[in-house]
Design an enzyme around this catalytic site. Sequence first.
Site, PDB file in Angstrom:
ATOM      1  N   ARG A 100      52.890  43.760  94.301  1.00  0.00           N
ATOM      2  CA  ARG A 100      51.462  43.231  94.686  1.00  0.00           C
ATOM      3  C   ARG A 100      51.789  41.697  94.913  1.00  0.00           C
ATOM      4  O   ARG A 100      50.577  41.003  96.021  1.00  0.00           O
ATOM      5  CB  ARG A 100      50.785  43.585  92.829  1.00  0.00           C
ATOM      6  CG  ARG A 100      49.188  42.309  93.064  1.00  0.00           C
ATOM      7  CD  ARG A 100      48.594  42.708  92.115  1.00  0.00           C
ATOM      8  NE  ARG A 100      47.868  41.970  91.284  1.00  0.00           N
ATOM      9  CZ  ARG A 100      46.566  41.787  91.664  1.00  0.00           C
ATOM     10  NH1 ARG A 100      45.489  43.150  92.769  1.00  0.00           N
ATOM     11  NH2 ARG A 100      45.441  41.154  91.874  1.00  0.00           N
ATOM     12  N   ARG A 118      46.545  46.164  91.042  1.00  0.00           N
ATOM     13  CA  ARG A 118      46.570  46.655  90.072  1.00  0.00           C
ATOM     14  C   ARG A 118      47.438  46.834  89.780  1.00  0.00           C
ATOM     15  O   ARG A 118      47.051  48.709  89.481  1.00  0.00           O
ATOM     16  CB  ARG A 118      46.185  45.648  88.668  1.00  0.00           C
ATOM     17  CG  ARG A 118      44.768  43.690  89.451  1.00  0.00           C
ATOM     18  CD  ARG A 118      44.120  43.491  88.197  1.00  0.00           C
ATOM     19  NE  ARG A 118      43.634  43.021  88.176  1.00  0.00           N
ATOM     20  CZ  ARG A 118      42.669  42.219  89.306  1.00  0.00           C
ATOM     21  NH1 ARG A 118      42.061  43.635  89.784  1.00  0.00           N
ATOM     22  NH2 ARG A 118      42.420  41.326  89.501  1.00  0.00           N
ATOM     23  N   TYR A 134      49.587  32.007  96.316  1.00  0.00           N
ATOM     24  CA  TYR A 134      50.161  32.342  97.230  1.00  0.00           C
ATOM     25  C   TYR A 134      50.642  32.261  98.693  1.00  0.00           C
ATOM     26  O   TYR A 134      51.214  32.207  99.777  1.00  0.00           O
ATOM     27  CB  TYR A 134      49.250  33.580  98.156  1.00  0.00           C
ATOM     28  CG  TYR A 134      49.305  34.462  96.774  1.00  0.00           C
ATOM     29  CD1 TYR A 134      50.456  35.967  96.677  1.00  0.00           C
ATOM     30  CD2 TYR A 134      47.923  35.455  95.968  1.00  0.00           C
ATOM     31  CE1 TYR A 134      50.527  36.745  95.423  1.00  0.00           C
ATOM     32  CE2 TYR A 134      48.264  36.301  94.865  1.00  0.00           C
ATOM     33  CZ  TYR A 134      49.649  37.187  94.710  1.00  0.00           C
ATOM     34  OH  TYR A 134      49.800  37.359  93.670  1.00  0.00           O
ATOM     35  N   HIS A 178      53.828  43.727  89.981  1.00  0.00           N
ATOM     36  CA  HIS A 178      53.453  43.010  89.942  1.00  0.00           C
ATOM     37  C   HIS A 178      54.020  42.172  91.113  1.00  0.00           C
ATOM     38  O   HIS A 178      53.339  41.553  92.074  1.00  0.00           O
ATOM     39  CB  HIS A 178      53.389  42.498  88.818  1.00  0.00           C
ATOM     40  CG  HIS A 178      52.310  40.835  89.026  1.00  0.00           C
ATOM     41  ND1 HIS A 178      51.052  41.542  89.128  1.00  0.00           N
ATOM     42  CD2 HIS A 178      52.326  40.070  88.542  1.00  0.00           C
ATOM     43  CE1 HIS A 178      50.048  40.428  88.683  1.00  0.00           C
ATOM     44  NE2 HIS A 178      50.587  39.642  88.800  1.00  0.00           N
ATOM     45  N   HIS A 180      40.309  38.912  92.954  1.00  0.00           N
ATOM     46  CA  HIS A 180      40.363  37.573  92.073  1.00  0.00           C
ATOM     47  C   HIS A 180      38.932  37.306  91.959  1.00  0.00           C
ATOM     48  O   HIS A 180      37.959  37.138  93.416  1.00  0.00           O
ATOM     49  CB  HIS A 180      41.209  36.949  93.254  1.00  0.00           C
ATOM     50  CG  HIS A 180      43.087  37.072  92.657  1.00  0.00           C
ATOM     51  ND1 HIS A 180      43.959  36.500  93.542  1.00  0.00           N
ATOM     52  CD2 HIS A 180      43.646  37.923  91.664  1.00  0.00           C
ATOM     53  CE1 HIS A 180      44.888  36.922  93.015  1.00  0.00           C
ATOM     54  NE2 HIS A 180      44.919  38.028  92.150  1.00  0.00           N
ATOM     55  N   LYS A 228      38.745  44.963  87.309  1.00  0.00           N
ATOM     56  CA  LYS A 228      38.616  44.036  85.922  1.00  0.00           C
ATOM     57  C   LYS A 228      36.767  44.308  85.920  1.00  0.00           C
ATOM     58  O   LYS A 228      36.498  43.930  86.960  1.00  0.00           O
ATOM     59  CB  LYS A 228      39.059  42.922  86.327  1.00  0.00           C
ATOM     60  CG  LYS A 228      40.635  42.573  85.680  1.00  0.00           C
ATOM     61  CD  LYS A 228      41.222  41.074  85.275  1.00  0.00           C
ATOM     62  CE  LYS A 228      42.245  41.418  85.337  1.00  0.00           C
ATOM     63  NZ  LYS A 228      43.089  40.214  84.931  1.00  0.00           N
TER      64      LYS A 228
END
Length: 319
Positions: free
Chosen positions: A261, A156, A293, A258, A284, A185
């Site tokens: 990525r 990210r 994707y 992004h 994720h 995260k």
Amino acid sequence: MLIRTMVVDIAKRDVEAFLEMLLAEKNLAKNTLEAYRRDITDFINYFTLQRKILDELNVHDVSDYLESLRKKSFANSTIARRLSGLKHYYRFLLSEGRVLKDPFALIETPKQERILPRILSEDEISSLLNAAHRKSDVEGVRLACLLEILYASGLRVSELVSLPYSVVRTINFQEQISSMIVKGKGSKERMVPLSKAALDSLQAYLSVRKNFLSSKTSEVWLFSSNSKEGHLTRQRFGQLLKEIAVNAGIAPYKVSPHVVRHAFASHMLHHGADLMSIQKLLGHSDVSTTEIYTHVLGEKLKSVVLTHHPLSRVQKEPK
């Protein structure tokens, strides 16, 4: 008027208590907490202007607020995110005895459109990288390093620009493919890969890194700068990418951190990586987030099924 001001102040204190709870119990990232703060504050301000307090609201009030967001052309995904945060906030208020009813109980989350991510082709990524490497000044060396790491790892943008300098100690520069430990995260750590090109670019950047340090910068960060955060900002990196896109002959609107990525994930899948591996590399928490994707597989998946599925094989006529 004084009473209303006091009510607003109390509401703001409740927001801070809610955010402290989220930080303590869920260890959410700073950016996530700030998004909660903005969304809830906007909600409070909306009803303050109508001279209503949170404990007075009903399902119709909430519906009116959501409709006001739609009239401002907010995307369903944005409305859904706000709604999720506000529902959590009201559950917190109920548990703390700050309100006596939940006006969100009967509110359904709006259906979100499945928007395919914008993708750069492998040739376009190569053009971007080549354009960055052609810039021989220290700014170009740093940009090439950032871009090589981003495309090699799928980080990210917030993870990339805030890499601590200490991460260098976890990298083996002698390997063809090395890795580094990244805190993402929720402060969850994961291993991400670094290609030989990324390792070489990182070594080149480390040799000129002193040019970005001053008495006002902190050496804590790998990509230190004079910004308030102490490191290169997401916004500045985005600007640099768009500038190099022009040099690469690519429309700037197509390029962002992004998007790079997304390119990492899509190109990995196209070359045979499995979805669960991509999920781990991207950080994720849910594989359903990664499934977007799979649109890049298209004809390749059809070919796999036609080649390997027993019921898809051509049946020979009995003699």
